[in-house]
Write an enzyme that holds these catalytic residues in place. Sequence first.
Site, PDB file in Angstrom:
ATOM      1  N   ARG A   1       9.237  10.997  -4.652  1.00  9.00           N
ATOM      2  CA  ARG A   1       8.926  11.348  -3.273  1.00  9.00           C
ATOM      3  C   ARG A   1      10.204  11.509  -2.457  1.00  9.00           C
ATOM      4  O   ARG A   1      11.171  10.765  -2.660  1.00  9.00           O
ATOM      5  CB  ARG A   1       8.089  10.242  -2.614  1.00  9.00           C
ATOM      6  CG  ARG A   1       6.662  10.178  -3.095  1.00  9.00           C
ATOM      7  CD  ARG A   1       5.830   9.244  -2.236  1.00  9.00           C
ATOM      8  NE  ARG A   1       6.437   7.941  -2.096  1.00  9.00           N
ATOM      9  CZ  ARG A   1       6.160   7.085  -1.114  1.00  9.00           C
ATOM     10  NH1 ARG A   1       5.304   7.426  -0.170  1.00  9.00           N
ATOM     11  NH2 ARG A   1       6.741   5.899  -1.066  1.00  9.00           N
TER      12      ARG A   1
ATOM     13  N   SER B   1      14.392   3.018  -9.388  1.00 10.73           N
ATOM     14  CA  SER B   1      13.722   1.894 -10.060  1.00 10.73           C
ATOM     15  C   SER B   1      14.047   1.829 -11.552  1.00 10.73           C
ATOM     16  O   SER B   1      13.158   1.851 -12.417  1.00 10.73           O
ATOM     17  CB  SER B   1      12.213   1.980  -9.835  1.00 10.73           C
ATOM     18  OG  SER B   1      11.937   1.959  -8.467  1.00 10.73           O
TER      19      SER B   1
ATOM     20  N   ASP C   1      13.046  -1.111  -6.275  1.00  6.44           N
ATOM     21  CA  ASP C   1      11.749  -1.066  -5.584  1.00  6.44           C
ATOM     22  C   ASP C   1      11.296  -2.440  -5.085  1.00  6.44           C
ATOM     23  O   ASP C   1      10.600  -2.548  -4.077  1.00  6.44           O
ATOM     24  CB  ASP C   1      10.671  -0.434  -6.471  1.00  6.44           C
ATOM     25  CG  ASP C   1      10.563  -1.085  -7.846  1.00  6.44           C
ATOM     26  OD1 ASP C   1      11.397  -1.946  -8.176  1.00  6.44           O
ATOM     27  OD2 ASP C   1       9.646  -0.720  -8.610  1.00  6.44           O
TER      28      ASP C   1
END
Length: 883
Positions: A505, A569, A623
């Site tokens: 994203r 991540s 994350d």
Amino acid sequence: MRLSEENLMDVSRRFRREMDKGLGRDTNLTASVKMLPTFVRSTPDGTESGDFLALDLGGTNFRILLVKVSGNGKQNVEMENQIYVIPETLMRGSGTELFDHITECLANFMEKMGIKEKKLPLGFTFSFPCRQTKLDEFYSGSGFRDEMRSIQTASFFLCILVYQDFDIDIVAVINDTVGTMMTCGYDDHHCEIGLIVGTGTNACYMEEMRNLELVEGDEGRMCVNMEWGAFGDDGSLEDLRTDFDREIDAGSLNPGKQLFEKMISGMYMGELVRIILVKMAREGLVFQGHTTPDLLVTGHFKTSYVSDIENKEGLVCAEQVLRGLGLDPSAEDCVAVQRVCEIVSTRAAHLCAATLAAVLRQIRDNKAAERLRTTIGVDGSVYKNHPQFARRLHKMVRLLVPDCDVRFLRSEDGSGKGAAMVTAVAHRLAEQHAERQRVLDALRLSREQLLEVKRRMEGEMKKGLARDTHESATVKMLPTYVQSTPDGSERGDFLALDLGGTNFRVLLVRVRSGKRRSVEMHNKIYAIPQEMMQGTGEELFDHIVHCIGDFLEYMGMKGASLPLGFTFSFPCHQTRLGEGILLKWTKGFKATGCEGEDVAVLLKDAIHRTEEFDLDVVAVVNDTVGTMMTCGYEDHLCEVGLIVGTGTNACYMEEMRNVELVEGDEGLMCVNMEWGAFGDCGELDDFCTEFDRAVDECSTNPGKQRFEKMISGMYLGEIVRNVLLDFTAKGLLFRGKLSERLKTRGIFETKFLSQIESDRLALRQVRSILQHLGLISSTCDDSILVKEVCTVVARRAAQLCGAGLAAVVDKIRNNRGLQELSITVGVDGTLYKLHPHFSTVLKETLRDLAPQCTVTLVQSEDGSGKGAALITAVACRLKEGKK
């Protein structure tokens, strides 16, 4: 006495209402159909085996049987039995005398069979209305004498057996209707209804526990003894009862009771015909208006005569019967008598069909099935001996419930064999339960074990923080260079990039401070093609930058220069906030030229190659840290981040003086624990089971991430699958038959655990999942066990996670020298969010293992991307403050 189909449908609806009343805790007392729990929770599955004793007590004679059951697919039952008489004096005497006599007969039988030295399970068919409190215990409602009402019969009988030096285990006490269902259930696994139409009538069926309010628990099924002979005792059949029915009732031993039975069963059918014939004779319709003394005597027209008169030689039989009663019948008289018999027996069959239709609808509705396929086990002299009764019953049932495919299976030797089968099933269930619990106990952790996990986690955390021991620590405690959580004064526009899988994203995050403090987000999701995941690093980062450019154009911000936070991540080593050296790719990424490189530099290089826009990569974050920062913006007490999803990890704000890998000892720094590797050096070996080891050995990284493999969503389904394989191999599940699909690694998805444990509706979700796995013939018992396995595996995961978190919050408390600590943990991850019980068990464990810490767990919304922007905002705020 002729009932239309509409009449019968109405009877069926009335009966269904009485069933509902009988099942309800508040309405059972006023229900005429008592729906008594039998504590029989399963029908035979064909694997039962062993030698069993059975006692069949229901009249002036009783039988003792030795039943040998062979399992392992052979499904063979051998029986030897002997009939004993109960003298009239004992039937009317005391309970002690009666059971003394039965015990003497049992001793005689065992002596004769040469089994007196063996300890055998015993099933006891006691064919009188009873209230049961468990499978091997009941109170007699009516029997040989009123004083029997207060006797706890099975226990009482057991006392006599013990007193007389018997070594017998009374496993089950059952009703003859239940015995019929269980006998037929051994031959046909679809059998879930028992019906008796003989001297009396009754039925039983397998009801969902959630509907049975008289018994605790709402999972699985239990056989209900309906005692349906009393239907109508409350007046609900009054409009259908005739003067003949009322005369029969008035002359009976129990006026006003068992009114439905008096319209159906063999005890009354012949008498009903006699009363009608007397009425017709007195009105001059038969026998030239004559009656005889024999015709006027109650009981002289037997139900067996009705069967004889309706067979092929019926008119001849009718003449013989009538002459035996002193009558001189004409041919027309014989035809008329045959017609009366037909009308009485047809009404009985049709009334029985109406109530059976209600039972079938109940089972179909319980299963939410469009069509129900089931079998009814039937016994009783009327059903077996009357030439037309069974055919009429079957035809009317199919007419009343056309959406049910019903097979009627005659029970041979129902009561005695049935008692043995109930005992065999109970014996099998007890042995299987003990073995299953032995296996599952390895997956259950005691408080002491959880405290030990906490203690070992604390030890590894200290090793990971210390410069000298960091290298050998399994919990690496990586510095993130995030040194402050949001304080609410952050403001500005920030870009965030969230990369952790096949999709990523790009976000624009607008942070506003002051009275209208808020975070506004816009984002777009982009795919990463497989060829770029496994191509070159340049291609991968060029694609990412191209997507950032597309997003800026989409937002009308082409050419803008904004601070960027990069949620990356994958395992990284950091020496400052804006740097992340990739240690290794995971999650299917293999792009070359990236491992050992700073991902912030790789991103900046790709931006410079496009020459379309410029971005300042301020922060590279994990994350877990993003989750903590997102929740920290709303709650300033949030200093811990936790993720429990596909993987698991935690981070928290550690005192700088303890972070020996970084210079300086003032203030705090967020530490990325990478706790999934806890146990990689054997710290969890004594808590690992054979199922954990099987999952680890078949994984892509054997010996690594051992803690994660006991907790996270990537592995829990596989642990469950391995337990199910073990149970099936031992014959404890799916009748020992394994589907090919269940043999496939990864086929049991972790989302199934959440779906199965959320299932409160007849275990339908469980059955649906098992069918998806190719287990189309799984039983209700299988579904219950699968659910139990899922519960145990998920509970252990939540407890282990709670033990790890307890170590974290207690360390923070001790760091600050506090007696009590109030702290918030920001949590993200599909397992935590979607599993119905995970968060509850986690909180319970945390409270128990860290009692001096008051911990609030807050779910993170949009944690990773928003968190990266907020870290960037905090870094910009701190930078401005230094200026």
